[in-house]
Scaffold this motif. Sequence first.
Motif, PDB file in Angstrom:
ATOM      1  N   LEU A 173      77.314  92.247  48.476  1.00  0.00           N
ATOM      2  CA  LEU A 173      75.887  91.982  48.359  1.00  0.00           C
ATOM      3  C   LEU A 173      75.517  91.840  46.885  1.00  0.00           C
ATOM      4  N   PRO A 174      74.905  90.714  46.475  1.00  0.00           N
ATOM      5  CA  PRO A 174      74.532  90.535  45.059  1.00  0.00           C
ATOM      6  C   PRO A 174      73.265  91.320  44.720  1.00  0.00           C
ATOM      7  N   ALA A 175      73.412  92.631  44.605  1.00  0.00           N
ATOM      8  CA  ALA A 175      72.244  93.499  44.437  1.00  0.00           C
ATOM      9  C   ALA A 175      71.455  93.158  43.182  1.00  0.00           C
ATOM     10  N   LEU A 178      68.418  90.688  43.622  1.00  0.00           N
ATOM     11  CA  LEU A 178      67.397  90.995  44.620  1.00  0.00           C
ATOM     12  C   LEU A 178      66.187  91.626  43.947  1.00  0.00           C
ATOM     13  N   PRO A 179      65.217  90.813  43.541  1.00  0.00           N
ATOM     14  CA  PRO A 179      64.036  91.389  42.883  1.00  0.00           C
ATOM     15  C   PRO A 179      63.150  92.115  43.883  1.00  0.00           C
ATOM     16  N   ALA A 180      62.424  93.078  43.406  1.00  0.00           N
ATOM     17  CA  ALA A 180      61.474  93.789  44.264  1.00  0.00           C
ATOM     18  C   ALA A 180      60.471  92.792  44.835  1.00  0.00           C
ATOM     19  N   GLY A 181      60.194  92.943  46.109  1.00  0.00           N
ATOM     20  CA  GLY A 181      59.263  92.044  46.783  1.00  0.00           C
ATOM     21  C   GLY A 181      59.931  90.903  47.513  1.00  0.00           C
ATOM     22  N   LEU A 182      61.250  90.756  47.366  1.00  0.00           N
ATOM     23  CA  LEU A 182      61.960  89.700  48.088  1.00  0.00           C
ATOM     24  C   LEU A 182      61.840  89.929  49.590  1.00  0.00           C
ATOM     25  N   GLU A 183      61.518  88.866  50.320  1.00  0.00           N
ATOM     26  CA  GLU A 183      61.274  88.986  51.758  1.00  0.00           C
ATOM     27  C   GLU A 183      62.387  88.396  52.610  1.00  0.00           C
ATOM     28  N   GLU A 184      63.093  87.375  52.110  1.00  0.00           N
ATOM     29  CA  GLU A 184      64.138  86.724  52.899  1.00  0.00           C
ATOM     30  C   GLU A 184      65.351  86.460  52.029  1.00  0.00           C
ATOM     31  N   LEU A 185      66.532  86.784  52.563  1.00  0.00           N
ATOM     32  CA  LEU A 185      67.792  86.570  51.860  1.00  0.00           C
ATOM     33  C   LEU A 185      68.781  85.937  52.831  1.00  0.00           C
ATOM     34  N   ALA A 197      78.176 101.383  52.112  1.00  0.00           N
ATOM     35  CA  ALA A 197      77.075 102.349  52.159  1.00  0.00           C
ATOM     36  C   ALA A 197      76.157 102.212  50.949  1.00  0.00           C
ATOM     37  N   ALA A 198      76.728 101.984  49.749  1.00  0.00           N
ATOM     38  CA  ALA A 198      75.894 101.835  48.550  1.00  0.00           C
ATOM     39  C   ALA A 198      75.019 100.592  48.642  1.00  0.00           C
ATOM     40  N   GLU A 199      75.541  99.515  49.214  1.00  0.00           N
ATOM     41  CA  GLU A 199      74.761  98.289  49.372  1.00  0.00           C
ATOM     42  C   GLU A 199      73.630  98.499  50.375  1.00  0.00           C
ATOM     43  N   LEU A 200      73.899  99.250  51.416  1.00  0.00           N
ATOM     44  CA  LEU A 200      72.857  99.540  52.407  1.00  0.00           C
ATOM     45  C   LEU A 200      71.744 100.384  51.800  1.00  0.00           C
ATOM     46  N   ARG A 201      72.113 101.289  50.902  1.00  0.00           N
ATOM     47  CA  ARG A 201      71.088 102.103  50.239  1.00  0.00           C
ATOM     48  C   ARG A 201      70.191 101.229  49.360  1.00  0.00           C
ATOM     49  N   LEU A 203      69.383  98.187  49.970  1.00  0.00           N
ATOM     50  CA  LEU A 203      68.471  97.463  50.860  1.00  0.00           C
ATOM     51  C   LEU A 203      67.312  98.331  51.325  1.00  0.00           C
ATOM     52  N   ASP A 204      67.485  99.639  51.251  1.00  0.00           N
ATOM     53  CA  ASP A 204      66.422 100.555  51.654  1.00  0.00           C
ATOM     54  C   ASP A 204      65.601 101.043  50.468  1.00  0.00           C
ATOM     55  N   ALA A 205      65.797 100.410  49.300  1.00  0.00           N
ATOM     56  CA  ALA A 205      64.984 100.754  48.138  1.00  0.00           C
ATOM     57  C   ALA A 205      63.525 100.402  48.413  1.00  0.00           C
ATOM     58  N   PRO A 206      62.584 101.077  47.775  1.00  0.00           N
ATOM     59  CA  PRO A 206      61.152 100.858  48.082  1.00  0.00           C
ATOM     60  C   PRO A 206      60.721  99.398  48.002  1.00  0.00           C
ATOM     61  N   GLY A 207      61.237  98.633  47.043  1.00  0.00           N
ATOM     62  CA  GLY A 207      60.803  97.252  46.893  1.00  0.00           C
ATOM     63  C   GLY A 207      61.456  96.267  47.838  1.00  0.00           C
ATOM     64  N   LEU A 208      62.443  96.725  48.638  1.00  0.00           N
ATOM     65  CA  LEU A 208      63.180  95.814  49.516  1.00  0.00           C
ATOM     66  C   LEU A 208      63.143  96.232  50.982  1.00  0.00           C
ATOM     67  N   ARG A 209      62.291  97.155  51.330  1.00  0.00           N
ATOM     68  CA  ARG A 209      62.282  97.643  52.708  1.00  0.00           C
ATOM     69  C   ARG A 209      61.794  96.597  53.692  1.00  0.00           C
ATOM     70  N   GLY A 210      61.087  95.580  53.211  1.00  0.00           N
ATOM     71  CA  GLY A 210      60.643  94.509  54.092  1.00  0.00           C
ATOM     72  C   GLY A 210      61.560  93.303  54.078  1.00  0.00           C
ATOM     73  N   LEU A 211      62.710  93.425  53.402  1.00  0.00           N
ATOM     74  CA  LEU A 211      63.632  92.290  53.279  1.00  0.00           C
ATOM     75  C   LEU A 211      64.320  91.996  54.603  1.00  0.00           C
ATOM     76  N   ARG A 212      64.352  90.709  54.975  1.00  0.00           N
ATOM     77  CA  ARG A 212      65.112  90.238  56.137  1.00  0.00           C
ATOM     78  C   ARG A 212      66.287  89.410  55.626  1.00  0.00           C
ATOM     79  N   LEU A 213      67.473  89.671  56.160  1.00  0.00           N
ATOM     80  CA  LEU A 213      68.644  88.934  55.704  1.00  0.00           C
ATOM     81  C   LEU A 213      69.408  88.360  56.883  1.00  0.00           C
ATOM     82  N   THR A 214      69.949  87.161  56.700  1.00  0.00           N
ATOM     83  CA  THR A 214      70.766  86.501  57.717  1.00  0.00           C
ATOM     84  C   THR A 214      72.214  86.552  57.271  1.00  0.00           C
ATOM     85  N   LEU A 215      73.110  86.886  58.206  1.00  0.00           N
ATOM     86  CA  LEU A 215      74.507  87.172  57.872  1.00  0.00           C
ATOM     87  C   LEU A 215      75.495  86.402  58.737  1.00  0.00           C
TER      88      LEU A 215
END
Length: 339
Positions: A173-175, A178-185, A197-201, A203-215
Amino acid sequence: AASGRWLPWLGLALLPLAVAPAAAPGGCPSACYCVATPELVQCRYERLEEPPKELPVTVHNLSIAGSNLSVLHRAAFAARPLPDLRLLRLRHDNIQSIEDMALQGLPALRTLDLSHNPLVAVAAGAFADVPLLRTLQLNQALLAAPLEEQLALALRNLSLRRLELAGNALRALPAALLPAGLEELDLRNNSLQRLAAAELRSLDAPGLRGLRLTLGANPLSCDCALRPFLAWLRAAAARVPDARGLRCAGPPPLRGAVLLRLRPEGLVCTAAEGGEPGQLETASYVFFGIVLALIGIVFLMVLYLNRRGIKRWLHNLREACRDQMEGYHYRYEQDADPR
């Protein structure tokens, strides 16, 4: 004589056909064509080496494809500013480098598509002067060189809402991108085997909790290392629109299995892979131990059932050994007799 009188008039009628008309201000560029209105301009496969300068000032959408722009120089669009341009597509244009302030003169730009370009250098100020940029498409544009650090600097002052990174052979994951406020990745068609696990953490940062990602179309390895991601995916499936379509690429027994139908405890690793023993491997050891125990029990039962025969065999063996020893002793005494 009559025909001679008409010749001057005929020459005047043909004169406009012999002289090329001058391009009207704000008209369509000669190397491009305008669809319906000058607000949509498309320049395809014209082998341009720089963006056309005679673009209509009212253009909203500009697409340049199949050219050889190579380098987006500083102020590449500033010769004639385009204050209403909202979407700029530069796909398949062999762009390798983007200089500082390359997008100067495009203050209303909201969507930039640089997909399918062999980018090797992106200046820290490449996206300066486009404060309204919200969507950046870099599909199959990061294959020529590792650009994560350069892009992180270039994106630091933007407020992106959508970032597309499909088809870039990313293994993690290119952490940093990922700027705060990003909505789609968009991370489809990369080389992701899992999200750690570190990458998942992150994604749960305050500025990325609304991020949707396609995999989709990633070679997910369904072993024990995937357990944190699977647990996260079950709890946050709404954040992954294509979650139901994710499938395992390995190991062979699970190839093609739907990821959400698996249980975290069912994902195993072998010791040879450096992982912890999985459920299947533990069951194999238990089965092997049971088989050895059964063999031992059968052996003991055979000994018990044949205890009399074994006792008789041991008695006969002892008698045979005694007779043998007596024979040796008798021959020794005979050999030792001086007579």
